[in-house]
Design a protein around this motif. Structure first.
Motif, PDB file in Angstrom:
ATOM      1  N   ASN A 137       0.827  -1.189   0.000  1.00  0.00           N
ATOM      2  CA  ASN A 137       0.000   0.000   0.000  1.00  0.00           C
ATOM      3  C   ASN A 137       0.867   1.245   0.000  1.00  0.00           C
ATOM      4  OD1 ASN A 137      -2.081   1.783   0.176  1.00  0.00           O
ATOM      5  ND2 ASN A 137      -3.137   0.677   1.790  1.00  0.00           N
ATOM      6  N   LYS A 138       1.001   1.851  -1.185  1.00  0.00           N
ATOM      7  CA  LYS A 138       1.790   3.068  -1.308  1.00  0.00           C
ATOM      8  C   LYS A 138       1.243   4.191  -0.450  1.00  0.00           C
ATOM      9  CE  LYS A 138       4.111   4.756  -5.126  1.00  0.00           C
ATOM     10  NZ  LYS A 138       4.172   5.240  -6.474  1.00  0.00           N
ATOM     11  N   GLY A 139      -0.041   4.174  -0.182  1.00  0.00           N
ATOM     12  CA  GLY A 139      -0.669   5.239   0.586  1.00  0.00           C
ATOM     13  C   GLY A 139      -0.692   4.996   2.079  1.00  0.00           C
ATOM     14  N   GLN A 140       0.163   4.104   2.573  1.00  0.00           N
ATOM     15  CA  GLN A 140       0.133   3.753   3.993  1.00  0.00           C
ATOM     16  C   GLN A 140       0.349   4.960   4.905  1.00  0.00           C
ATOM     17  OE1 GLN A 140      -0.781   0.598   5.035  1.00  0.00           O
ATOM     18  NE2 GLN A 140      -1.036   1.701   6.960  1.00  0.00           N
ATOM     19  N   ALA A 141       1.199   5.885   4.504  1.00  0.00           N
ATOM     20  CA  ALA A 141       1.451   7.065   5.340  1.00  0.00           C
ATOM     21  C   ALA A 141       0.169   7.873   5.547  1.00  0.00           C
ATOM     22  CB  ALA A 141       2.532   7.938   4.722  1.00  0.00           C
ATOM     23  N   GLU A 185     -18.564   6.927  10.982  1.00  0.00           N
ATOM     24  CA  GLU A 185     -18.547   8.387  11.097  1.00  0.00           C
ATOM     25  C   GLU A 185     -17.450   8.998  10.220  1.00  0.00           C
ATOM     26  OE1 GLU A 185     -20.211   8.959  15.652  1.00  0.00           O
ATOM     27  OE2 GLU A 185     -18.108   8.385  15.342  1.00  0.00           O
ATOM     28  N   LEU A 186     -16.276   8.374  10.229  1.00  0.00           N
ATOM     29  CA  LEU A 186     -15.202   8.860   9.362  1.00  0.00           C
ATOM     30  C   LEU A 186     -15.607   8.735   7.903  1.00  0.00           C
ATOM     31  CD1 LEU A 186     -12.327   9.883   8.852  1.00  0.00           C
ATOM     32  CD2 LEU A 186     -11.569   7.492   8.921  1.00  0.00           C
ATOM     33  N   GLY A 187     -16.151   7.577   7.548  1.00  0.00           N
ATOM     34  CA  GLY A 187     -16.586   7.360   6.170  1.00  0.00           C
ATOM     35  C   GLY A 187     -17.589   8.399   5.710  1.00  0.00           C
ATOM     36  N   GLU A 188     -18.495   8.764   6.594  1.00  0.00           N
ATOM     37  CA  GLU A 188     -19.486   9.781   6.272  1.00  0.00           C
ATOM     38  C   GLU A 188     -18.821  11.130   6.008  1.00  0.00           C
ATOM     39  OE1 GLU A 188     -23.123  11.523   8.765  1.00  0.00           O
ATOM     40  OE2 GLU A 188     -23.156   9.321   8.552  1.00  0.00           O
ATOM     41  N   ARG A 189     -17.810  11.452   6.800  1.00  0.00           N
ATOM     42  CA  ARG A 189     -17.103  12.737   6.639  1.00  0.00           C
ATOM     43  C   ARG A 189     -16.302  12.812   5.345  1.00  0.00           C
ATOM     44  NH1 ARG A 189     -14.684  15.264  12.172  1.00  0.00           N
ATOM     45  NH2 ARG A 189     -16.619  15.210  13.346  1.00  0.00           N
ATOM     46  N   ILE A 190     -15.700  11.694   4.942  1.00  0.00           N
ATOM     47  CA  ILE A 190     -14.818  11.750   3.767  1.00  0.00           C
ATOM     48  C   ILE A 190     -15.404  11.085   2.521  1.00  0.00           C
ATOM     49  CG2 ILE A 190     -12.742  11.961   5.183  1.00  0.00           C
ATOM     50  CD1 ILE A 190     -12.156   9.010   4.583  1.00  0.00           C
ATOM     51  N   GLY A 191     -16.590  10.521   2.638  1.00  0.00           N
ATOM     52  CA  GLY A 191     -17.264   9.984   1.465  1.00  0.00           C
ATOM     53  C   GLY A 191     -16.839   8.580   1.055  1.00  0.00           C
ATOM     54  N   ILE A 192     -16.445   7.762   2.031  1.00  0.00           N
ATOM     55  CA  ILE A 192     -16.070   6.371   1.746  1.00  0.00           C
ATOM     56  C   ILE A 192     -16.899   5.476   2.652  1.00  0.00           C
ATOM     57  CG2 ILE A 192     -14.225   4.635   1.796  1.00  0.00           C
ATOM     58  CD1 ILE A 192     -12.203   6.791   1.388  1.00  0.00           C
ATOM     59  N   ASP A 193     -17.414   4.396   2.090  1.00  0.00           N
ATOM     60  CA  ASP A 193     -18.177   3.437   2.869  1.00  0.00           C
ATOM     61  C   ASP A 193     -17.305   2.837   3.968  1.00  0.00           C
ATOM     62  OD1 ASP A 193     -20.702   1.763   3.004  1.00  0.00           O
ATOM     63  OD2 ASP A 193     -19.145   0.206   2.850  1.00  0.00           O
ATOM     64  N   ALA A 194     -17.872   2.653   5.155  1.00  0.00           N
ATOM     65  CA  ALA A 194     -17.131   2.133   6.307  1.00  0.00           C
ATOM     66  C   ALA A 194     -16.516   0.772   6.021  1.00  0.00           C
ATOM     67  CB  ALA A 194     -18.044   2.049   7.530  1.00  0.00           C
ATOM     68  N   SER A 195     -17.206  -0.074   5.280  1.00  0.00           N
ATOM     69  CA  SER A 195     -16.652  -1.402   4.995  1.00  0.00           C
ATOM     70  C   SER A 195     -15.418  -1.283   4.090  1.00  0.00           C
ATOM     71  CB  SER A 195     -17.701  -2.311   4.358  1.00  0.00           C
ATOM     72  OG  SER A 195     -18.141  -1.778   3.132  1.00  0.00           O
ATOM     73  N   TYR A 196     -15.438  -0.329   3.156  1.00  0.00           N
ATOM     74  CA  TYR A 196     -14.277  -0.119   2.289  1.00  0.00           C
ATOM     75  C   TYR A 196     -13.101   0.440   3.106  1.00  0.00           C
ATOM     76  CZ  TYR A 196     -11.598   0.941  -1.876  1.00  0.00           C
ATOM     77  OH  TYR A 196     -10.622   0.964  -2.841  1.00  0.00           O
ATOM     78  N   LEU A 197     -13.408   1.361   4.028  1.00  0.00           N
ATOM     79  CA  LEU A 197     -12.369   1.885   4.924  1.00  0.00           C
ATOM     80  C   LEU A 197     -11.738   0.756   5.729  1.00  0.00           C
ATOM     81  CD1 LEU A 197     -13.783   5.185   6.452  1.00  0.00           C
ATOM     82  CD2 LEU A 197     -11.661   4.920   5.194  1.00  0.00           C
ATOM     83  N   SER A 198     -12.554  -0.114   6.234  1.00  0.00           N
ATOM     84  CA  SER A 198     -12.063  -1.236   7.029  1.00  0.00           C
ATOM     85  C   SER A 198     -11.108  -2.108   6.217  1.00  0.00           C
ATOM     86  CB  SER A 198     -13.247  -2.074   7.530  1.00  0.00           C
ATOM     87  OG  SER A 198     -12.783  -3.185   8.245  1.00  0.00           O
ATOM     88  N   VAL A 199     -11.468  -2.372   4.983  1.00  0.00           N
ATOM     89  CA  VAL A 199     -10.618  -3.190   4.111  1.00  0.00           C
ATOM     90  C   VAL A 199      -9.304  -2.468   3.812  1.00  0.00           C
ATOM     91  CG1 VAL A 199     -10.470  -4.237   1.806  1.00  0.00           C
ATOM     92  CG2 VAL A 199     -12.572  -4.439   3.125  1.00  0.00           C
ATOM     93  N   MET A 200      -9.364  -1.152   3.617  1.00  0.00           N
ATOM     94  CA  MET A 200      -8.139  -0.383   3.365  1.00  0.00           C
ATOM     95  C   MET A 200      -7.250  -0.366   4.599  1.00  0.00           C
ATOM     96  SD  MET A 200      -8.922   2.809   0.813  1.00  0.00           S
ATOM     97  CE  MET A 200      -9.589   3.793   2.096  1.00  0.00           C
ATOM     98  N   PHE A 201      -7.830  -0.100   5.772  1.00  0.00           N
ATOM     99  CA  PHE A 201      -7.036  -0.070   6.998  1.00  0.00           C
ATOM    100  C   PHE A 201      -6.426  -1.430   7.318  1.00  0.00           C
ATOM    101  CE2 PHE A 201      -9.584   3.800   8.441  1.00  0.00           C
ATOM    102  CZ  PHE A 201      -8.529   4.675   8.234  1.00  0.00           C
ATOM    103  N   SER A 202      -7.079  -2.494   6.893  1.00  0.00           N
ATOM    104  CA  SER A 202      -6.535  -3.834   7.140  1.00  0.00           C
ATOM    105  C   SER A 202      -5.428  -4.194   6.154  1.00  0.00           C
ATOM    106  CB  SER A 202      -7.651  -4.878   7.068  1.00  0.00           C
ATOM    107  OG  SER A 202      -8.080  -5.050   5.728  1.00  0.00           O
ATOM    108  N   GLY A 203      -5.265  -3.391   5.107  1.00  0.00           N
ATOM    109  CA  GLY A 203      -4.213  -3.643   4.126  1.00  0.00           C
ATOM    110  C   GLY A 203      -4.623  -4.551   2.987  1.00  0.00           C
ATOM    111  N   LYS A 204      -5.909  -4.829   2.854  1.00  0.00           N
ATOM    112  CA  LYS A 204      -6.383  -5.742   1.805  1.00  0.00           C
ATOM    113  C   LYS A 204      -6.788  -5.017   0.524  1.00  0.00           C
ATOM    114  CE  LYS A 204      -7.805  -9.211   5.116  1.00  0.00           C
ATOM    115  NZ  LYS A 204      -8.913  -9.867   5.773  1.00  0.00           N
ATOM    116  N   LYS A 205      -6.845  -3.703   0.560  1.00  0.00           N
ATOM    117  CA  LYS A 205      -7.169  -2.888  -0.623  1.00  0.00           C
ATOM    118  C   LYS A 205      -6.161  -1.769  -0.730  1.00  0.00           C
ATOM    119  CE  LYS A 205     -11.136  -3.635  -2.835  1.00  0.00           C
ATOM    120  NZ  LYS A 205     -11.253  -4.089  -4.134  1.00  0.00           N
TER     121      LYS A 205
END
Length: 172
Positions: free
Chosen positions: A9-13, A31-51
Motif C-alpha cells: 500500500n503506497k498510501g500507507q502514510a 462516522e469517518l466514512g461519512e465525513r470523507i465519502g467512503i463506505d465504512a466497509s471499504y475503509l475497514s478493508v483499506m485499513f486492514s491492508g487488503k485494498k
C-alpha cells in the motif's frame, strides 16, 4: 495478518495519519466514512491492508485533506499519487536539494530546541522528508528548495490555475 491477503500500500502514510486522526477525534469507521465519502466497509478493508489506497477517487483525497486540515497536495504525496520529485524540473537535483534543506533545518533553533538531528531527519522516507522541509519553509518563511518554474515558464502558464505553491528563487 496473513501476508497472502495483504497488498503493498503506497498510501500507507496517509492511511496511518487518517487512522490516527480518527482515533483522536473518537470517530467510528462509519462516522469517518461519512465525513470523507467512503463506505465504512471499504475503509475497514483499506485499513486492514487488503485494498490499495490508490484506488480511491481524487475527490476523496480532497475530502480527506479537508478532514485532516492539510493541503490536498500533501495528501497526494502521502497517498502515493505524487512523488516529491514531481515538484522539481531538474529531477536529478532533488535528492541533494532535500538533503541540503534537511541539513539547514537540523541546524535551526527549532531543531536544536527539539533535539532533532540531521541523522534523524535523513532516516525519514522521501515523502516525509519533503513534508518536513515544506512545513519548515512555511513556518519560518524561508525558501530552502530550488525553483519549480522559471519566470519565463511561469509567464507561459500564467493563465492556468495552479494548485500548488510556485517558487521563484532570485539569483543573487
Amino acid at each position: 495478518m496473513n501476508q497472502e491477503n495483504t497488498v503493498t500500500n503506497k498510501g500507507q502514510a496517509l492511511l496511518d495519519l487518517l487512522q490516527f486522526q480518527r482515533r483522536r477525534d473518537n470517530l467510528t469507521l462509519a462516522e469517518l466514512g461519512e465525513r470523507i465519502g467512503i463506505d465504512a466497509s471499504y475503509l475497514s478493508v483499506m485499513f486492514s491492508g487488503k485494498k490499495k489506497f490508490l484506488a480511491i477517487h481524487s475527490k476523496i483525497y480532497r475530502q480527506i485533506a479537508e478532514y485532516l486540515g492539510l493541503p490536498v497536495v500533501v495528501c497526494y504525496l502521502l497517498g502515493g499519487w505524487m512523488e516529491p520529485r514531481d515538484f522539481f524540473m531538474r529531477q536529478g537535483e532533488y535528492p541533494s536539494a532535500v538533503e541540503n534543506a534537511l541539513e539547514a533545518i537540523s541546524r535551526s533553533r527549532s531543531a536544536l530546541d527539539a533535539g532533532v538531528t540531521h541523522r534523524q531527519l535523513s532516516e525519514l522516507n522521501e515523502r516525509v522528508k519533503l513534508l518536513v522541509v515544506l512545513l519548515y519553509e512555511q513556518a519560518e518563511g524561508v525558501t530552502l528548495l530550488p525553483e519549480r518554474f522559471s519566470a519565463e515558464g511561469l509567464h507561459a502558464v500564467s493563465s492556468m490555475w495552479m494548485p500548488f505553491e510556485v517558487r521563484l528563487n532570485k539569483v543573487k
